[in-house]
Scaffold this motif. Structure first.
Motif, PDB file in Angstrom:
ATOM      1  N   ASP A 129      42.333  33.391  36.250  1.00 55.03           N
ATOM      2  CA  ASP A 129      42.673  32.622  37.572  1.00 55.03           C
ATOM      3  C   ASP A 129      41.362  31.565  37.506  1.00 55.03           C
ATOM      4  O   ASP A 129      41.781  30.255  37.782  1.00 55.03           O
ATOM      5  CB  ASP A 129      42.636  33.390  38.895  1.00 55.03           C
ATOM      6  CG  ASP A 129      41.340  34.259  38.587  1.00 55.03           C
ATOM      7  OD1 ASP A 129      40.869  34.694  37.775  1.00 55.03           O
ATOM      8  OD2 ASP A 129      41.360  34.830  39.745  1.00 55.03           O
ATOM      9  N   ARG A 130      40.240  32.043  37.160  1.00 49.91           N
ATOM     10  CA  ARG A 130      39.311  31.054  37.000  1.00 49.91           C
ATOM     11  C   ARG A 130      39.317  30.060  35.899  1.00 49.91           C
ATOM     12  O   ARG A 130      38.674  28.921  36.033  1.00 49.91           O
ATOM     13  CB  ARG A 130      37.876  31.891  36.972  1.00 49.91           C
ATOM     14  CG  ARG A 130      37.356  32.294  38.263  1.00 49.91           C
ATOM     15  CD  ARG A 130      36.123  33.334  38.244  1.00 49.91           C
ATOM     16  NE  ARG A 130      36.615  34.654  38.043  1.00 49.91           N
ATOM     17  CZ  ARG A 130      35.944  35.629  37.433  1.00 49.91           C
ATOM     18  NH1 ARG A 130      34.536  35.428  37.291  1.00 49.91           N
ATOM     19  NH2 ARG A 130      36.283  36.970  37.578  1.00 49.91           N
ATOM     20  N   LEU A 131      39.553  30.842  34.794  1.00 46.01           N
ATOM     21  CA  LEU A 131      40.011  29.717  33.514  1.00 46.01           C
ATOM     22  C   LEU A 131      40.808  28.563  34.000  1.00 46.01           C
ATOM     23  O   LEU A 131      40.793  27.646  33.733  1.00 46.01           O
ATOM     24  CB  LEU A 131      40.138  30.434  32.433  1.00 46.01           C
ATOM     25  CG  LEU A 131      39.996  29.804  31.216  1.00 46.01           C
ATOM     26  CD1 LEU A 131      39.867  30.860  29.900  1.00 46.01           C
ATOM     27  CD2 LEU A 131      41.341  29.178  30.648  1.00 46.01           C
ATOM     28  N   THR A 132      41.926  29.053  34.355  1.00 47.95           N
ATOM     29  CA  THR A 132      43.090  27.988  34.639  1.00 47.95           C
ATOM     30  C   THR A 132      42.523  27.098  35.749  1.00 47.95           C
ATOM     31  O   THR A 132      43.172  25.878  35.843  1.00 47.95           O
ATOM     32  CB  THR A 132      44.495  28.503  34.719  1.00 47.95           C
ATOM     33  OG1 THR A 132      44.406  29.593  35.648  1.00 47.95           O
ATOM     34  CG2 THR A 132      45.032  29.219  33.599  1.00 47.95           C
ATOM     35  N   GLY A 133      42.242  27.665  36.786  1.00 49.92           N
ATOM     36  CA  GLY A 133      41.557  26.959  37.733  1.00 49.92           C
ATOM     37  C   GLY A 133      40.560  25.633  37.332  1.00 49.92           C
ATOM     38  O   GLY A 133      40.624  24.632  38.061  1.00 49.92           O
ATOM     39  N   ALA A 134      39.870  26.082  36.280  1.00 49.87           N
ATOM     40  CA  ALA A 134      38.860  24.806  35.972  1.00 49.87           C
ATOM     41  C   ALA A 134      39.601  23.794  34.818  1.00 49.87           C
ATOM     42  O   ALA A 134      38.900  22.819  34.553  1.00 49.87           O
ATOM     43  CB  ALA A 134      37.593  25.370  35.586  1.00 49.87           C
ATOM     44  N   LEU A 135      40.783  24.431  34.119  1.00 53.01           N
ATOM     45  CA  LEU A 135      41.119  23.536  33.008  1.00 53.01           C
ATOM     46  C   LEU A 135      41.352  22.122  33.553  1.00 53.01           C
ATOM     47  O   LEU A 135      41.146  21.272  32.636  1.00 53.01           O
ATOM     48  CB  LEU A 135      42.295  24.461  32.540  1.00 53.01           C
ATOM     49  CG  LEU A 135      41.957  25.191  31.302  1.00 53.01           C
ATOM     50  CD1 LEU A 135      43.309  25.771  30.737  1.00 53.01           C
ATOM     51  CD2 LEU A 135      41.459  24.472  30.142  1.00 53.01           C
TER      52      LEU A 135
END
Lengths: 407, 407
Positions: A129-135
Motif C-alpha cells: 500500500d505504501r509503495l504503490t501509494g508513492a509510485l
C-alpha cells in the motif's frame, strides 16, 4: 563513519534519454526518500548482472526475466529501499510483479517494460500500500539530472550518496557520457554483481547485446566483484547498465576508450561502497601479485580481506603482520612455498622470504598502519598474474550497526 | 566472557605412563604458567594432526618430523605459550630445534624424542633464554595427575582451562582411561587439527600406527575440525594423542567403544574452545541435514558460522533469520533449490519451503534467540547426509580483544 571525504561529484551530468524521479513512500520509516524510478526513452538497451545467492530476492527473479523481454517503448527501473522482498516466497513474487503492473498502469506501458529492485530487511513482506501509494508521486517527479536524488533514494545503512561519471572524447571529436550511482554498506561481498549499481550512458554503442553483456561482466569483475566489507553476499545484488544511444556512435577503437571509462566509473562506485562500509575506519587495497592465475590472486586477496583478525588489527592500526601472513597461509592454494612470499604495507617491507623482513622495524610498521588509506602488497613468488581487492576494517561500529538494530 | 559454566572436570584422572610438569618462563609476561612438559614412558605411541596453514610454525615442522622418529625410550612434548614461533624463518627452526636439544640434554634422551609446540604472537623471535631458563624447573616438576596445571599452562587468551576425560569398561570388565586438555579462543578454524589439544590414554590399543592415525583423524574431523570462532586457521594448530599402553589391551569390539569415548573427549575439548571463544556470549550448534554429502553439509554449516551478519545478530539476540537464509544461499552448493530449505531455531520453525514459516511469530523467534545455547537446524531437502558445526557469536568484546592489544 566513513573513510575520506565523500566522493559524490557535485557536477553529475544529465544523460540524454534518462529521467529520474524520487518519492518518500515511508517503507521503513517516514520522511526519507526510499522510492526511485529511472525512465529510459524508447530505443535504450539494458544489460545487467545479478547476485548468485540461491535465495535471490523476488525482484531479482522478475528483473532478470523482464530484462530479456523485447520492448519497443520506454523502459522503467523501480527501486525501493527499506525492504528487500527476499525470503518472502510466493507473496514476494506476487508483490514484485504487482509493483511492475502498477507502474505500467501509471506509465501506460507493458508490465514487462518495468524492472523492480529492492534492498533492505530480508524476510518481511513488502508494504504494497505504501509503495504503490508513492509510485505516482515518483513518476510525476521524473526529470533530467536528478542523480543526487537517486543516490540518496537508494541508500539504506549507507551514510553518504555514491556517484561517479566520465566523459569520453571519441576519435572524431564527439563526446559521450557515462554516469551512475551505487548503494551498499553491509552484506557486501558481491558475486557477479554489486549491492545495487545503476549506470547509464548516452553512447550509441556499436555492439550487439551479447557483446554489451560481456563488456558489463568484464568491468564488474574488476570493480563490484572485487570488493568485500563482510564476506556476506546479498540476496539482492544487481548492477544495471543502461545505454540510451542518444549521443554519438561509439565503434572500433573508441570502444576501448569507452570501456576504460566505464571501468573507471564502476570502480569509483565500488570503492565508494568500501569507503562507506559499515563502521569503516580504513580503506584497504590488497594488491596480490606473482600468482599463477588471476583466480588464485583473487582468492588470496579475499582470504586476507575476510579475516576477522586482519580486519580488527587494521581497525586497531596494529602492525600485527603475523595475522596477514596467517591469512595468506590459509588461502586455498596448492603447494604455496612460503619462502617465496613477500608482504608490504604502504611500501614498507614487512615480510620477505616468508619471515619478518630484515629491514622491518615496529616503528615503521606502526607508522604505515596509522594511515587511513592502506595498500597491502602481497607477492606470492610463483607466477605472473595479479588482482586487486578492496576492503574495510572490522570496528566496534560494525558490531554496533549490525547488533544494535535490525538492518 | 564465556558461555555457560566451566566444564573443566574436578576429577581429571591420572594416566599411567604420563607425567606433566609446568613452569613460569615469563615468555609473554611474568607470573604466569606458560611452559608445559608432558613425559611419556618408554613404549608409548603418539599420533598427531597438524594445521594445514602454509605458514605453519617452525615447531609444527619439527614436531611433525620428530613424530616419525623411531624412539625406544621416553618421549617428551614441550609446549610454550606467549609466542607462536611462526613467521620466524630460519631462526624459528633453529630455536625450535634448540628447544628440543636443550630438553634432551636435561632428560638424557635424543633430541628427536622431543616434540615442540608453541602458541601466541606470530612473527616475534622465541625468547630462548627465558624458555631454556625455565625448562629444568618444568622437568623437575614432572608428576602424575597435573592436568589442571597443564590446562592452565597452555592458555593464551583463553579465560578458563579446558579438560575432559572418559573411562571405558571393556568386555572383560577391565577399564581404560582417556583424558586430555585443549586451548584456543581466537584464530580458531582448525583444518585437520585444532589450536592445541593433548589427549592421552593408558589403553594398550591392538592396532598399528596407521590405524591409530586414522582413528585420530576420524574423531578430529567431527570435533576440532567442526568448530570455528572466526574462520582464521592458525599457524600452530596441533592435536596429539598419546597411547601409553600401561593399562588393559583394547581389541575387537572394545575398539569401537574406545573410539566413541575418545570422540566424546575430543568433542568436549573442542566445544570448550567455542564456549570460551573470544568475546563469546552464545554457544551455537549448527545442525545441517538432508544434504547430498557430508562435505556439503559442512560447507553450509561453516558458511553460516562464518557470516559476520549472522554472528552479530546472534550477539544481539535478534531473530534476524533473513541473515541465516542469506548465508545458506551463498554457500558453495550446486543448484540449491530454495523451496526445499527449512530452518529452525531451538526447535522454533522459522523458514519453511524457502520462506518465512507460516507458524512463525517474532515473539517466538525472539524468545528462542534470547537463549545462551542455540541450535540452528538447517534442512536442505536434497539428500540424506548431515553434519554438525559449532561456533560462537561476534561481539564488541571480540573486537576489543583483537583490536585493543596485540595477541
Amino acid at each position: 563513519m566513513a573513510v575520506g571525504p565523500s566522493t559524490f561529484p557535485a557536477d553529475m551530468p544529465e544523460i540524454s534519454g534518462l529521467q529520474i524521479g524520487v518519492a518518500e513512500a515511508g517503507i521503513k520509516k517516514p520522511g526519507r526518500r526510499d522510492l526511485v524510478i529511472m525512465a529510459l526513452d524508447a530505443g535504450s538497451r539494458l544489460a545487467g548482472t545479478f547476485t548468485r545467492n540461491a535465495f535471490c530476492a523476488a525482484p531479482v527473479h522478475v528483473a532478470r526475466r523482464h530484462l530479456k523481454a523485447e520492448i519497443d517503448g520506454p523502459r522503467y527501473l523501480v527501486i525501493n529501499t527499506g525492504n528487500a522482498n527476499a525470503g518472502t516466497g510466493e507473496q514476494g513474487m506476487t508483490d514484485a510483479l504487482a509493483t511492475c503492473e502498477f507502474l505500467a498502469d501509471v506509465a501506460g506501458c507493458d508490465a514487462q517494460a518495468v524492472l523492480p529492485f529492492s534492498t533492505g530487511v530480508i524476510g518481511e513482506p513488502l508494504p504494497m500500500d505504501r509503495l504503490t501509494g508513492a509510485l505516482p508521486t515518483a513518476f510525476a517527479a521524473l526529470g533530467k539530472g536528478n542523480w543526487s536524488d537517486a543516490a540518496h533514494g537508494i541508500m539504506t545503512t549507507d551514510t553518504r550518496p555514491k556517484g561517479s561519471w566520465r566523459s569520453v572524447t571519441l576519435a572524431n571529436g564527439e563526446c559521450v557520457t557515462i554516469a551512475g550511482v551505487s548503494k551498499g554498506s553491509g552484506m557486501i561481498c558481491p558475486n557477479m554483481a554489486t549491492m545495487l549499481g545503476f549506470v547509464a550512458t548516452d553512447a550509441d554503442l556499436a555492439i550487439d547485446q551479447s557483446a554489451l553483456d560481456e563488456m558489463l561482466r568484464r568491468v564488474v569483475v574488476r570493480s563490484f566483484n572485487s570488493i568485500t566489507v563482510d564476506s556476506d553476499t546479498s540476496t539482492n545484488d544487481a548492477c544495471m547498465l543502461a545505454v540510451t544511444a542518444r549521443a554519438a556512435r561509439v565503434e572500433g577503437e573508441d570502444l576501448v576508450a569507452f570501456e576504460a571509462a566505464l571501468a573507471d566509473v564502476m570502480l569509483e562506485l565500488a570503492q565508494a561502497i568500501i569507503r562507506d562500509g559499515e563502521g569503516a575506519t580504513k580503506f584497504v587495497t590488497l594488491e596480490v601479485e606473482e600468482a599463477r592465475s588471476v583466480e588464485e590472486a583473487r582468492a588470496v586477496g579475499f582470504t586476507v580481506a575476510h579475516s576477522p583478525l586482519v580486519k580488527t588489527a587494521l581497525y586497531a592500526s596494529d602492525a600485527n603482520w603475523g595475522r596477514i601472513l596467517a591469512a595468506v597461509g590459509r588461502a586455498p592454494l596448492e603447494n604455496l612455498e612460503v619462502d617465496g612470499v613477500a608482504i608490504t604495507l604502504n611500501g614498507v617491507s614487512i615480510v620477505e622470504q616468508g619471515g619478518r623482513a630484515a629491514s622491518y622495524t615496529e616503528a615503521a610498521g606502526s607508522a604505515a598502519m596509522a594511515e587511513e588509506e592502506l595498500v597491502i602488497g602481497i607477492r606470492l613468488g610463483r607466477g605472473q598474474q595479479k588482482a586487486r581487492i578492496w576492503t574495510s576494517d572490522l570496528s566496534h561500529d560494525y558490531v554496533s550497526i549490525n547488533a544494535d538494530y535490525r538492518s
